[in-house]
Design an enzyme around this catalytic site. Structure first.
Site, PDB file in Angstrom:
ATOM      1  N   HIS A 147       0.843  -1.193   0.000  1.00  0.00           N
ATOM      2  CA  HIS A 147       0.000   0.000   0.000  1.00  0.00           C
ATOM      3  C   HIS A 147       0.873   1.235   0.000  1.00  0.00           C
ATOM      4  O   HIS A 147       2.048   1.173   0.302  1.00  0.00           O
ATOM      5  CB  HIS A 147      -0.912  -0.019   1.224  1.00  0.00           C
ATOM      6  CG  HIS A 147      -1.774  -1.233   1.280  1.00  0.00           C
ATOM      7  ND1 HIS A 147      -2.885  -1.375   0.490  1.00  0.00           N
ATOM      8  CD2 HIS A 147      -1.669  -2.365   2.007  1.00  0.00           C
ATOM      9  CE1 HIS A 147      -3.433  -2.558   0.736  1.00  0.00           C
ATOM     10  NE2 HIS A 147      -2.711  -3.172   1.651  1.00  0.00           N
ATOM     11  N   THR A 148       0.270   2.356  -0.322  1.00  0.00           N
ATOM     12  CA  THR A 148       1.028   3.607  -0.361  1.00  0.00           C
ATOM     13  C   THR A 148       1.741   3.836   0.957  1.00  0.00           C
ATOM     14  O   THR A 148       1.148   3.722   2.019  1.00  0.00           O
ATOM     15  CB  THR A 148       0.068   4.796  -0.573  1.00  0.00           C
ATOM     16  OG1 THR A 148      -0.893   4.427  -1.531  1.00  0.00           O
ATOM     17  CG2 THR A 148       0.845   5.996  -1.042  1.00  0.00           C
ATOM     18  N   GLN A 149       3.033   4.131   0.884  1.00  0.00           N
ATOM     19  CA  GLN A 149       3.787   4.278   2.126  1.00  0.00           C
ATOM     20  C   GLN A 149       4.212   5.714   2.345  1.00  0.00           C
ATOM     21  O   GLN A 149       5.019   6.000   3.202  1.00  0.00           O
ATOM     22  CB  GLN A 149       5.048   3.394   2.059  1.00  0.00           C
ATOM     23  CG  GLN A 149       4.759   1.932   1.792  1.00  0.00           C
ATOM     24  CD  GLN A 149       4.389   1.181   3.062  1.00  0.00           C
ATOM     25  OE1 GLN A 149       4.922   1.454   4.109  1.00  0.00           O
ATOM     26  NE2 GLN A 149       3.480   0.236   2.934  1.00  0.00           N
ATOM     27  N   TYR A 150       3.722   6.653   1.547  1.00  0.00           N
ATOM     28  CA  TYR A 150       4.148   8.053   1.724  1.00  0.00           C
ATOM     29  C   TYR A 150       2.971   9.002   1.466  1.00  0.00           C
ATOM     30  O   TYR A 150       2.073   8.682   0.686  1.00  0.00           O
ATOM     31  CB  TYR A 150       5.311   8.396   0.792  1.00  0.00           C
ATOM     32  CG  TYR A 150       5.193   7.764  -0.570  1.00  0.00           C
ATOM     33  CD1 TYR A 150       5.839   6.556  -0.853  1.00  0.00           C
ATOM     34  CD2 TYR A 150       4.415   8.340  -1.571  1.00  0.00           C
ATOM     35  CE1 TYR A 150       5.710   5.954  -2.071  1.00  0.00           C
ATOM     36  CE2 TYR A 150       4.277   7.745  -2.796  1.00  0.00           C
ATOM     37  CZ  TYR A 150       4.935   6.546  -3.047  1.00  0.00           C
ATOM     38  OH  TYR A 150       4.800   5.927  -4.256  1.00  0.00           O
TER      39      TYR A 150
END
Lengths: 273, 250
Positions: B27-30
């Site tokens: 999943h998006t980490q930022y």
């Protein structure tokens, strides 16, 4: 068959030959030795009659406090002092070096040192070492041209400011300065704000602690107030003192080796001059 | 690669979704659009929470009218820093929670402490699945005379205190609060303290703007101010010609 010709003498500056070896060691799990940093909150402030410098007194080696009462305000000239944050060895040695250079310069010119001289010497040295000399300094002093306050960064850039903070506690100290600084403060007001800023660093930053050192520089006079405030006293000391009689630690085994039997005493001549 | 194709009707974000990319689902980490600090303090009649209205997109100030303080229910206000879209998602979760509670129609409703606890569970659970909501939340309110103020971070750390802050506020505002906060401040004193901290943040946080809102939660209800500007001072003599004494430097 290429071979290194003659071993040339080192040209000066940094020698990076061991970098690959160090990287390999680190990869194989050997921890690099920690170096002693001065976590730190250092500040400087220009007031009506001059400059006030302040610093905390904690030195850290990784997570351990290695010196509870170190001196971070360094003497540069009778009218110039410098606070140092970053690697302790770097700040000590770079300020020492510039102090010597300034003294020689005073003998050569027969004049009181100027703050900009110290500034230029520091920034020239640090820039040449490309930021590898990890010294972040707050330089302050009063000379013929008036009071001056500068910050010097490890890469060699400088700022000229009415108030400045450096080190890990710089944000805590800057929040005190930004909310309370006024132009043309008196000496008492200045000392109050500087020690409040250092205390903010001491109590809110883990890299800073212990006591507050102050240095007040005015025309013709420098007052170094070591441990101006000690807001972290030892809360309890046993009045009878501490002594640990035999029996406090369990003795598991005893082995006595008389050294007399291991040593042969030989008469000899007295050493020659 | 013989990956199975996702079939029509299957939720693509379910844990059972097939992925066309090799390796485990990520999943998006930022974060993309972010809000900076939120500050909160307790005072005599309740709780004051403040934040600016900026939504930064990396190093640009992309949106200047983002409301980062939202009431939920009658007794509680949530302020968020971090990813704005995740905050909007949190608001839908809380909305469902409040709605459900209302539908019980039992004369009781959720306290700020309950909402704080619920959000802690949500944040911690998502973090354990490596799919965090990229926010630090400040939750404050008054219920039955009890003033409540707490924080939840994106990894699920939660605590309550008399004064809290998120992000840069922890470094710049907390030292001021620790020095100057005291029990039973009046509304004036509390607002002044928050404005002092907000001014320092505007000076020293690059993602802060000079457009702030202050929310006041008391037993009577929740009142979020219209956005306004803080008084700043750039007129120090020393700034006018800073290198007068060190000609050639800066």
């Amino acid at each position: 068959m290429a071979e290194a010709a003659i071993a040339l003498p080192p040209k000066g500056g940094f020698n990076f030959d061991l970098c690959k070896r160090n990287a390999m060691l680190e990869k194989n799990g050997i921890a690099l030795p920690r170096f002693r940093k001065t976590g730190t909150t250092i500040v400087g402030l220009v007031f009506k009659d001059g400059v006030i410098l302040g610093a905390d007194t904690r030195a850290t080696e990784g997570e351990i406090v290695c010196d509870k009462n170190c001196e971070k305000i360094h003497y540069m000239a009778p009218n110039i002092y410098c606070c140092g944050a970053g690697t302790a060895a770097d700040t000590e040695n770079v300020t020492d070096m510039v102090r010597s250079q300034l003294e020689l310069h005073r003998y050569a010119t027969n004049r009181e040192s100027r703050v900009v001289t110290a500034l230029t010497m520091l920034k020239t040295h640090l820039f040449g070492y490309r930021g590898q000399v990890s010294a972040a300094l707050v330089l302050g002093g009063v000379d013929v041209t008036g009071p001056h306050l500068h910050t010097v960064y490890p890469h060699g850039s400088t700022d000229t400011l009415p108030f400045a903070t450096m080190g890990s506690g710089s944000l805590a100290a800057m929040s005190v300065f930004e909310s309370r600084y006024k132009e043309d403060m008196t000496r008492e007001e200045g000392m109050e704000i500087v020690s409040a800023a250092i205390c903010a660093g001491i109590f809110n930053d883990l890299g800073s602690g212990s006591n507050v050192d102050l240095c007040i520089l005015t025309k013709g006079k420098a007052e170094y107030l070591r441990n101006y405030k000690k807001p972290n006293p030892r809360s309890y000391i046993r009045s009878k003192g501490y002594d640990f009689a035999r029996g406090h630690t369990a003795i598991l085994s005893t082995k006595i080796t008389p050294l007399k039997d291991q040593v042969t005493i030989v008469e000899g001549d007295a050493m020659e001059e | 690669m013989t990956g199975k194709q996702p079939y029509v009707g299957q939720a693509l974000d379910s844990p059972h979704a097939f992925t066309l990319a090799p390796g485990p689902t990520k999943h998006t980490q930022y974060p993309y659009v972010t809000g900076t600090s939120v500050l909160g303090i307790k005072y005599k009649d309740g709780v004051l929470i403040a934040a600016d209205t900026a939504g930064s997109y990396g190093s640009t100030v992309r949106y200047k009218s983002v409301e980062r303080l939202k009431p939920c229910g009658k007794h509680c206000l949530i302020g968020a820093s971090g990813e704005i879209s995740d905050f909007q998602q949190i608001l839908t979760y809380v909305d469902k929670l409040i709605l459900n509670d209302y539908m019980w129609d039992d004369g009781n409703n959720l306290s700020p402490r309950d909402i704080h606890n619920y959000l802690t569970r949500v944040m911690y659970n998502k973090r354990n699945n490596f799919d965090p909501l990229w926010n630090t939340l400040v939750i404050g309110g008054v219920k039955n005379g009890e003033k409540y103020l707490g924080v939840v971070t994106m990894i699920g750390v939660q605590f309550e205190d008399n004064h809290v802050a998120s992000g840069f506020g922890n470094h710049l505002a907390r030292p001021i609060f620790r020095d100057e906060w005291h029990e039973n401040m009046t509304l004036e004193e509390g607002t002044q303290l928050l404005e002092k901290a907000l001014t320092v943040l505007y000076y020293r946080d690059r993602s802060a703007i000079n457009k702030v809102q202050v929310a006041n939660i008391t037993a009577e209800g929740i009142n979020i101010s219209e956005p306004y500007a803080l008084k700043t001072n750039w007129e120090y003599k020393a700034f006018k010609n800073p290198t007068a004494g060190a000609v050639g430097s800066w």
